[in-house]
Design a protein around this motif. Structure first.
Motif, PDB file in Angstrom:
ATOM      1  N   ARG A   1      -9.213  -0.088   6.922  1.00  0.00           N
ATOM      2  CA  ARG A   1     -10.199   0.515   6.012  1.00  0.00           C
ATOM      3  C   ARG A   1     -10.385  -0.319   4.749  1.00  0.00           C
ATOM      4  O   ARG A   1     -11.408  -0.208   4.075  1.00  0.00           O
ATOM      5  CB  ARG A   1      -9.751   1.915   5.603  1.00  0.00           C
ATOM      6  CG  ARG A   1      -9.773   2.963   6.692  1.00  0.00           C
ATOM      7  CD  ARG A   1      -9.301   4.295   6.116  1.00  0.00           C
ATOM      8  NE  ARG A   1      -9.130   5.326   7.127  1.00  0.00           N
ATOM      9  CZ  ARG A   1     -10.116   6.080   7.597  1.00  0.00           C
ATOM     10  NH1 ARG A   1     -11.335   5.906   7.137  1.00  0.00           N
ATOM     11  NH2 ARG A   1      -9.882   7.004   8.507  1.00  0.00           N
ATOM     12  N   ARG A   2      -9.399  -1.153   4.436  1.00  0.00           N
ATOM     13  CA  ARG A   2      -9.405  -1.855   3.156  1.00  0.00           C
ATOM     14  C   ARG A   2      -9.747  -3.336   3.284  1.00  0.00           C
ATOM     15  O   ARG A   2      -9.526  -4.099   2.346  1.00  0.00           O
ATOM     16  CB  ARG A   2      -8.037  -1.701   2.492  1.00  0.00           C
ATOM     17  CG  ARG A   2      -7.777  -0.298   1.978  1.00  0.00           C
ATOM     18  CD  ARG A   2      -6.376  -0.147   1.409  1.00  0.00           C
ATOM     19  NE  ARG A   2      -6.264   1.086   0.642  1.00  0.00           N
ATOM     20  CZ  ARG A   2      -6.517   1.200  -0.653  1.00  0.00           C
ATOM     21  NH1 ARG A   2      -6.898   0.138  -1.332  1.00  0.00           N
ATOM     22  NH2 ARG A   2      -6.405   2.361  -1.274  1.00  0.00           N
TER      23      ARG A   2
ATOM     24  N   HIS B   1       0.867  -1.185   0.000  1.00  0.00           N
ATOM     25  CA  HIS B   1       0.000   0.000   0.000  1.00  0.00           C
ATOM     26  C   HIS B   1       0.901   1.232   0.000  1.00  0.00           C
ATOM     27  O   HIS B   1       1.607   1.495   0.974  1.00  0.00           O
ATOM     28  CB  HIS B   1      -0.893  -0.029   1.242  1.00  0.00           C
ATOM     29  CG  HIS B   1      -1.897   1.084   1.270  1.00  0.00           C
ATOM     30  ND1 HIS B   1      -2.611   1.419   2.393  1.00  0.00           N
ATOM     31  CD2 HIS B   1      -2.302   1.952   0.303  1.00  0.00           C
ATOM     32  CE1 HIS B   1      -3.412   2.420   2.132  1.00  0.00           C
ATOM     33  NE2 HIS B   1      -3.240   2.770   0.869  1.00  0.00           N
TER      34      HIS B   1
ATOM     35  N   ASP C   1      -5.065   2.288   7.874  1.00  0.00           N
ATOM     36  CA  ASP C   1      -5.204   2.143   6.420  1.00  0.00           C
ATOM     37  C   ASP C   1      -5.518   0.701   6.055  1.00  0.00           C
ATOM     38  O   ASP C   1      -6.335   0.442   5.160  1.00  0.00           O
ATOM     39  CB  ASP C   1      -3.922   2.592   5.721  1.00  0.00           C
ATOM     40  CG  ASP C   1      -3.807   4.107   5.627  1.00  0.00           C
ATOM     41  OD1 ASP C   1      -4.816   4.791   5.923  1.00  0.00           O
ATOM     42  OD2 ASP C   1      -2.719   4.615   5.276  1.00  0.00           O
TER      43      ASP C   1
ATOM     44  N   ARG D   1     -14.503   6.779   4.682  1.00  0.00           N
ATOM     45  CA  ARG D   1     -14.599   5.597   3.824  1.00  0.00           C
ATOM     46  C   ARG D   1     -13.972   4.380   4.515  1.00  0.00           C
ATOM     47  O   ARG D   1     -12.817   4.412   4.920  1.00  0.00           O
ATOM     48  CB  ARG D   1     -13.898   5.852   2.486  1.00  0.00           C
ATOM     49  CG  ARG D   1     -14.094   4.726   1.472  1.00  0.00           C
ATOM     50  CD  ARG D   1     -13.390   5.011   0.160  1.00  0.00           C
ATOM     51  NE  ARG D   1     -11.945   4.963   0.313  1.00  0.00           N
ATOM     52  CZ  ARG D   1     -11.139   5.984   0.129  1.00  0.00           C
ATOM     53  NH1 ARG D   1     -11.635   7.171  -0.173  1.00  0.00           N
ATOM     54  NH2 ARG D   1      -9.838   5.857   0.265  1.00  0.00           N
TER      55      ARG D   1
ATOM     56  N   SER E   1     -10.467   9.832   6.342  1.00  0.00           N
ATOM     57  CA  SER E   1     -11.721   9.727   5.614  1.00  0.00           C
ATOM     58  C   SER E   1     -12.687   8.776   6.321  1.00  0.00           C
ATOM     59  O   SER E   1     -12.274   7.873   7.055  1.00  0.00           O
ATOM     60  CB  SER E   1     -11.438   9.199   4.198  1.00  0.00           C
ATOM     61  OG  SER E   1     -12.631   8.828   3.553  1.00  0.00           O
TER      62      SER E   1
ATOM     63  N   LEU F   1       1.320   5.338  -0.267  1.00  0.00           N
ATOM     64  CA  LEU F   1       0.671   6.644  -0.145  1.00  0.00           C
ATOM     65  C   LEU F   1       1.433   7.663  -0.980  1.00  0.00           C
ATOM     66  O   LEU F   1       2.664   7.753  -0.897  1.00  0.00           O
ATOM     67  CB  LEU F   1       0.641   7.088   1.322  1.00  0.00           C
ATOM     68  CG  LEU F   1      -0.116   6.189   2.299  1.00  0.00           C
ATOM     69  CD1 LEU F   1       0.037   6.701   3.723  1.00  0.00           C
ATOM     70  CD2 LEU F   1      -1.591   6.109   1.918  1.00  0.00           C
TER      71      LEU F   1
ATOM     72  N   ARG G   1      -2.085   9.168  -9.668  1.00  0.00           N
ATOM     73  CA  ARG G   1      -2.052   7.873  -8.986  1.00  0.00           C
ATOM     74  C   ARG G   1      -1.690   6.778  -9.974  1.00  0.00           C
ATOM     75  O   ARG G   1      -2.258   6.677 -11.048  1.00  0.00           O
ATOM     76  CB  ARG G   1      -3.408   7.562  -8.357  1.00  0.00           C
ATOM     77  CG  ARG G   1      -3.395   6.276  -7.549  1.00  0.00           C
ATOM     78  CD  ARG G   1      -4.662   6.124  -6.744  1.00  0.00           C
ATOM     79  NE  ARG G   1      -5.841   5.989  -7.611  1.00  0.00           N
ATOM     80  CZ  ARG G   1      -7.086   5.853  -7.157  1.00  0.00           C
ATOM     81  NH1 ARG G   1      -7.320   5.878  -5.854  1.00  0.00           N
ATOM     82  NH2 ARG G   1      -8.087   5.719  -7.995  1.00  0.00           N
TER      83      ARG G   1
ATOM     84  N   VAL H   1      -0.433  -0.980  -4.604  1.00  0.00           N
ATOM     85  CA  VAL H   1      -1.692  -0.235  -4.638  1.00  0.00           C
ATOM     86  C   VAL H   1      -1.390   1.185  -4.180  1.00  0.00           C
ATOM     87  O   VAL H   1      -0.993   1.400  -3.033  1.00  0.00           O
ATOM     88  CB  VAL H   1      -2.751  -0.870  -3.715  1.00  0.00           C
ATOM     89  CG1 VAL H   1      -3.986   0.018  -3.639  1.00  0.00           C
ATOM     90  CG2 VAL H   1      -3.143  -2.252  -4.225  1.00  0.00           C
TER      91      VAL H   1
ATOM     92  N   GLU I   1      -2.381   5.087  -3.307  1.00  0.00           N
ATOM     93  CA  GLU I   1      -3.528   5.866  -2.840  1.00  0.00           C
ATOM     94  C   GLU I   1      -3.100   7.315  -2.653  1.00  0.00           C
ATOM     95  O   GLU I   1      -2.153   7.603  -1.910  1.00  0.00           O
ATOM     96  CB  GLU I   1      -4.054   5.318  -1.511  1.00  0.00           C
ATOM     97  CG  GLU I   1      -5.211   6.126  -0.942  1.00  0.00           C
ATOM     98  CD  GLU I   1      -5.689   5.606   0.407  1.00  0.00           C
ATOM     99  OE1 GLU I   1      -6.526   6.272   1.040  1.00  0.00           O
ATOM    100  OE2 GLU I   1      -5.208   4.534   0.835  1.00  0.00           O
ATOM    101  N   ARG I   2      -3.805   8.226  -3.315  1.00  0.00           N
ATOM    102  CA  ARG I   2      -3.520   9.655  -3.123  1.00  0.00           C
ATOM    103  C   ARG I   2      -4.133  10.113  -1.799  1.00  0.00           C
ATOM    104  O   ARG I   2      -5.220   9.692  -1.429  1.00  0.00           O
ATOM    105  CB  ARG I   2      -4.083  10.464  -4.280  1.00  0.00           C
ATOM    106  CG  ARG I   2      -3.358  10.225  -5.595  1.00  0.00           C
ATOM    107  CD  ARG I   2      -3.783  11.196  -6.645  1.00  0.00           C
ATOM    108  NE  ARG I   2      -5.214  11.086  -6.956  1.00  0.00           N
ATOM    109  CZ  ARG I   2      -5.848  11.893  -7.795  1.00  0.00           C
ATOM    110  NH1 ARG I   2      -5.200  12.876  -8.401  1.00  0.00           N
ATOM    111  NH2 ARG I   2      -7.134  11.733  -8.032  1.00  0.00           N
ATOM    112  N   THR I   3      -3.420  10.966  -1.095  1.00  0.00           N
ATOM    113  CA  THR I   3      -3.900  11.421   0.202  1.00  0.00           C
ATOM    114  C   THR I   3      -3.499  12.864   0.454  1.00  0.00           C
ATOM    115  O   THR I   3      -2.409  13.303   0.061  1.00  0.00           O
ATOM    116  CB  THR I   3      -3.354  10.533   1.344  1.00  0.00           C
ATOM    117  OG1 THR I   3      -3.797  11.052   2.595  1.00  0.00           O
ATOM    118  CG2 THR I   3      -1.837  10.483   1.331  1.00  0.00           C
TER     119      THR I   3
END
Length: 220
Positions: free
Chosen positions: A51-52, A7, A48, A87, A85, A9, A16, A23, A25-27
């Motif tokens: 969340r996934r 992951h 993180d 999410r 977030s 960032l 991205r 993987v 992820e923009r943050t």
């Protein structure tokens, strides 16, 4: 722990990219890197991950592990969750509530759900017990203070190292010597024989209620 893609960032203003083993992820909350190899702080990495995934036991294991091993505090996880977030936040929020309630492992979380529907008085989790003279006695997984009953979820698999299991055995001996009734349960029995575990716990509570309450106090 299952393996998977890395992951990564990246700043929010970057394009991205990421496929296969990565993987991206923009943050807007790019954390300061930790270590010679730039890594996110433990609390951020744990949140993180949580969340996934929809794997509740994985999230429990990660959160309980990083807190119990001293890599970060529960407050650090909460701060990351609140600042980030919404999410994917439902599951980590639920697991954090368990940790704040005293649960320190997947097995303890399973046991807590089981005892909640037992009809027994609510136990306290992972509290410091002392003799009446103030000397330390033990920190059981679950403590029914009304009758002096300790419930231990015991397995080498669910402790950080064999030394932790040795401490658990010594803790049981100290509790029994002080007059407490102690029930020990294997994590596998919580999954395979929950009704039998609950019956044993209720019977032990009845037995403890017939005995003089041991001179054991919960430390303030």
């Amino acid at each position: 722990m299952p393996s998977g893609p890395v992951h990564l960032l990246v700043p929010a203003d970057r394009r991205r990219i990421g496929a296969g083993l990565v993987v991206a992820e923009r943050t807007h909350r790019l954390p300061p890197a930790v270590g010679r190899v730039p890594l996110a702080p433990i609390a951020r990495a744990a949140i993180d991950l949580a969340r996934r995934t929809r794997d509740r036991n994985l999230v429990r294991s990660v959160f309980a592990g990083v807190v119990q091993q001293g890599h970060c505090r529960a407050d650090d996880l909460i701060r990351e969750l609140v600042d980030g977030s919404n999410r994917g936040s439902a599951l980590p929020r639920e697991v954090l509530r368990e940790i704040l309630g005293g649960v320190r492992s997947v097995a303890e979380a399973t046991a807590a759900r089981l005892v909640a529907r037992s009809g027994l008085p609510a136990p306290v989790l992972n509290v410091r017990l002392e003799r009446v003279d103030g000397t330390f006695l033990a920190i059981p997984d679950f403590w029914f203070d009304d009758v002096g009953l300790a419930w231990q979820i015991d397995s080498v698999e669910f402790h950080l190292a064999p030394a932790d299991y040795e401490r658990t055995v010594r803790r049981r001996s100290a509790l029994v010597a002080a007059g407490a009734v102690v029930v020990q349960t294997l994590p596998s029995d919580l999954r395979r024989r929950p009704a039998a575990v609950l019956d044993e716990l209720c019977r032990a509570h009845e037995q403890a209620a017939l005995l003089p309450r041991p001179p054991i106090v919960v430390a303030p």
